[in-house]
Every structure is written in structure tokens, then in C-alpha cells.
Design an enzyme around this catalytic site. Structure first.
Site, PDB file in Angstrom:
ATOM      1  N   SER A 220       0.841  -1.190   0.000  1.00  0.00           N
ATOM      2  CA  SER A 220       0.000   0.000   0.000  1.00  0.00           C
ATOM      3  C   SER A 220       0.879   1.244   0.000  1.00  0.00           C
ATOM      4  O   SER A 220       1.828   1.334   0.784  1.00  0.00           O
ATOM      5  CB  SER A 220      -0.901   0.027   1.237  1.00  0.00           C
ATOM      6  OG  SER A 220      -1.822  -1.036   1.212  1.00  0.00           O
ATOM      7  N   GLY A 222      -0.532   4.506   0.177  1.00  0.00           N
ATOM      8  CA  GLY A 222      -1.374   5.639   0.553  1.00  0.00           C
ATOM      9  C   GLY A 222      -2.072   6.233  -0.649  1.00  0.00           C
ATOM     10  O   GLY A 222      -2.657   5.525  -1.473  1.00  0.00           O
ATOM     11  N   ALA A 223      -1.980   7.551  -0.793  1.00  0.00           N
ATOM     12  CA  ALA A 223      -2.650   8.245  -1.892  1.00  0.00           C
ATOM     13  C   ALA A 223      -2.087   7.857  -3.251  1.00  0.00           C
ATOM     14  O   ALA A 223      -2.730   8.100  -4.283  1.00  0.00           O
ATOM     15  CB  ALA A 223      -2.540   9.757  -1.699  1.00  0.00           C
ATOM     16  N   GLY A 225      -1.716   4.819  -4.232  1.00  0.00           N
ATOM     17  CA  GLY A 225      -2.280   3.537  -4.646  1.00  0.00           C
ATOM     18  C   GLY A 225      -1.544   2.360  -4.048  1.00  0.00           C
ATOM     19  O   GLY A 225      -1.327   2.285  -2.833  1.00  0.00           O
ATOM     20  N   GLY A 251      -6.064  -0.024   4.385  1.00  0.00           N
ATOM     21  CA  GLY A 251      -5.215  -1.135   3.960  1.00  0.00           C
ATOM     22  C   GLY A 251      -5.908  -2.477   4.098  1.00  0.00           C
ATOM     23  O   GLY A 251      -5.705  -3.382   3.281  1.00  0.00           O
ATOM     24  N   ASP A 252      -6.733  -2.611   5.132  1.00  0.00           N
ATOM     25  CA  ASP A 252      -7.490  -3.853   5.323  1.00  0.00           C
ATOM     26  C   ASP A 252      -8.503  -4.036   4.193  1.00  0.00           C
ATOM     27  O   ASP A 252      -8.683  -5.152   3.678  1.00  0.00           O
ATOM     28  CB  ASP A 252      -8.227  -3.818   6.662  1.00  0.00           C
ATOM     29  CG  ASP A 252      -7.318  -3.445   7.816  1.00  0.00           C
ATOM     30  OD1 ASP A 252      -6.117  -3.748   7.746  1.00  0.00           O
ATOM     31  OD2 ASP A 252      -7.817  -2.839   8.787  1.00  0.00           O
TER      32      ASP A 252
END
Length: 314
Positions: A220, A222-223, A225, A251-252
Site C-alpha cells: 500500500s 497511501g494516496a 495507490g 489497507g485492510d
């Protein structure tokens, strides 16, 4: 069936405030109470998507009972292993601009007998499913190599294993040869023990993990992708800009989307990013439903090693 294991689940209370100011009395405009824990969230998202799942977790005290009560209306099948300690409660503070501050309790200590019961149920359920998803931190009393041991046992009964953790449990899990690792950028950087400023650095380290026995790595960003590194060419996917209401559980949700879409390949990556993007538009740790997810808005492309990740939220 996908089995999620959350050794340290929680009851998550989320308060929304205009701005977090230290030392002042703040009035929350909204408060939510949600079942929490990474594996619990994965199971919630999978259930909403119609994917058969079961959430395995230790439960103790009135908080443990409340956790199961909150999952019931969402239709999440729960297998609870009783423990003497009390399930933890976590607090999340969300500001108007989406900035999220989370205070996590350490959780109860798990006795050797309770841990053995949890392990037995995990292996039993994994033998009836396709994936065992080991998620989150480990409470006191659980050795750091718990996920690595479970990976080997689950492989013996024919299940694939995904691990989403951090620190010592994540590092130890790699030795068990999981089929999928799902760290965020911060967790991967800690695991590498060196900076990973470029997307190419991330891909190179993921290749090292794969050479060491890990099947694939979904990171992951974050912003920015997420990136998927496996035996094929690495792919990067990024979602559209959205108004962020809470980053808790994003993230889950991404991991749930990836598994819901088959657990491998670039199209599963696209679905993962679509789920993660949808999650940040929800209040508290609410998981997105299929109606919230828009995979067609996610851009998918070959990973560009020159992309600078400095400043990317994890």
C-alpha cells in the site's frame, strides 16, 4: 472460504473533531463504535462483497462480547476462542481535513493454553478454506514467529496464507514462506532496514523477499495507490482523488479487495486499490460495500522505477 485470524482484535471508538488541539477540551461532532482489528476488517469487507469468510479471534470480557455483537448485524461469521483477559479498546480521532490520530491499547496477554487453542482452530478452519489471512499485531504471550508457524501448518492442510503485520511478526513471517505479504510503505521500509525512496527501490526489495520464499508482495502506498510484485512484471495502480474522511482500515479493505478478486494478478491489484480508495471515504473504520467501489476509476500501469515516493502517506 477465506479465514481471517486477528490475534489482537479491538473495539474501535472513532470521534470526529474540527481540529485536534493538545491540552484543550474538544467536543466531538460524531462518534462511531465499530468492531476492529485488521483481520476483522478484512472479514467485514469480504462479507459485504459476498465472499464466504469467517473471522477467527480471541475474545474476553464484556468488550469481547460487544465485539461479537457488533459483527452480527454485518453478517460476519465469528469463531471466538475464549480468553481470560479483556479484549482491547482503541480510540481514533479524525479531524475535519481527514487527518487521523489513532491510540491503540496493547491488548490482553494470551496464555500458552489459549494460544494453542487459537492455533488449533486456525489450522482446522484453514483446512476447510482457500486462504488463511493472518492480520495485525501480536498481543503479549504470543511469540514473534507465530505467523510463520501458522503459515507452515496451513500449507500442510492445503491453504494459501496472506500476512498483514509489521515489525518483528512481519519479519519472522517471511521465514515461513507466505503466499502473500501486504505491508504498507512504512512497514516495508522498516522491514528493509533502509530507505526506499523510489518505486524501483520498493520493487527491488520485494524481489529480495520473493527470492527468499515469499510468493508475492502487495504494498500500500497511501494516496499513490499500491504496487504488486510477483513472478510477473510489477504493476502499479492508483485511484482517483477523493475526499478523505478516515484512513483507518483502508489497507485492510485493499487486502479484502485483492482476495475477493482472486488474490493474484493486475486485475486483483486494481480491485484492491478501488477498495482502499472507497474505504477512506467512509466514517470511522466502516468497510466499503460493492456499491462504494469503482474499479473502473482506478488507473493500472507497469511500475515505473523512477517514481519518487518521498512524502507518500503509507
Amino acid at each position: 472460504m477465506i479465514v481471517t485470524l486477528t490475534p489482537n482484535p479491538s473495539l474501535d471508538r472513532t470521534a470526529t473533531v474540527p481540529e485536534l488541539r493538545r491540552g484543550e477540551v474538544l467536543r466531538a461532532s460524531r462518534v462511531r463504535l465499530d468492531p476492529g482489528g485488521k483481520g476483522v476488517n478484512v472479514a467485514r469487507a469480504l462479507t459485504a462483497a459476498g465472499t464466504p469468510t469467517v473471522a477467527l479471534l480471541p475474545a474476553g470480557g464484556t468488550v469481547g462480547d460487544r465485539l461479537a455483537d457488533l459483527l452480527a448485524p454485518e453478517g460476519v461469521p465469528v469463531v471466538a476462542v475464549p480468553i481470560a483477559g479483556t479484549t482491547r479498546s482503541n480510540i481514533t480521532i479524525v479531524e475535519a481535513d481527514g487527518t487521523t490520530t489513532k491510540i491503540n491499547e496493547p491488548g490482553p496477554e494470551i496464555s500458552p493454553a489459549e494460544l494453542a487453542a487459537l492455533e488449533r482452530r486456525a489450522v482446522e478452519l484453514a483446512g476447510r478454506g482457500s486462504w488463511l489471512v493472518c492480520c495485525g499485531s501480536l498481543p503479549a504471550g504470543v511469540p514473534a514467529d507465530f505467523y510463520a508457524r501458522l503459515t507452515r501448518l496451513a500449507h500442510e492442510v492445503g491453504a494459501q496464507v496472506a500476512v498483514d503485520s509489521s515489525g518483528a511478526p512481519l519479519a519472522a513471517a517471511c521465514t515461513g514462506g507466505p503466499d502473500l505479504l501486504k505491508p504498507n510503505l512504512d512497514e516495508l521500509t522498516e522491514l528493509a532496514g533502509r530507505p526506499l525512496p523510489l518505486l524501483g527501490d520498493v520493487v527491488d526489495f520485494c524481489r529480495e523477499l520473493i527470492d527468499g520464499g515469499v510468493g508475492s508482495v502487495l504494498v500500500s502506498l497511501g494516496a499513490r495507490g499500491a504496487v504488486l510484485v510477483d513472478a510477473a512484471e510489477p504493476h502499479h495502480a492508483a485511484g482517483p482523488l477523493v475526499a478523505v474522511r478516515s484512513t483507518v482500515g483502508a489497507g485492510d479493505a485493499a487486502l479484502a479487495g485483492f482476495l475477493h478478486a482472486g488474490g493474484s494478478g493486475p486485475q486483483a491489484l486494481r480491485t484492491a486499490v478501488a477498495y482502499g480508495t472507497a474505504a477512506v471515504t467512509q466514517e470511522g473504520s466502516r468497510m466499503p460495500t460493492p456499491q462504494d467501489v469503482h474499479a473502473d476509476a482506478v488507473r493500472l500501469f507497469a511500475a515505473d522505477p523512477t517514481v519518487n515516493l518521498s512524502g507518500a502517506a503509507a
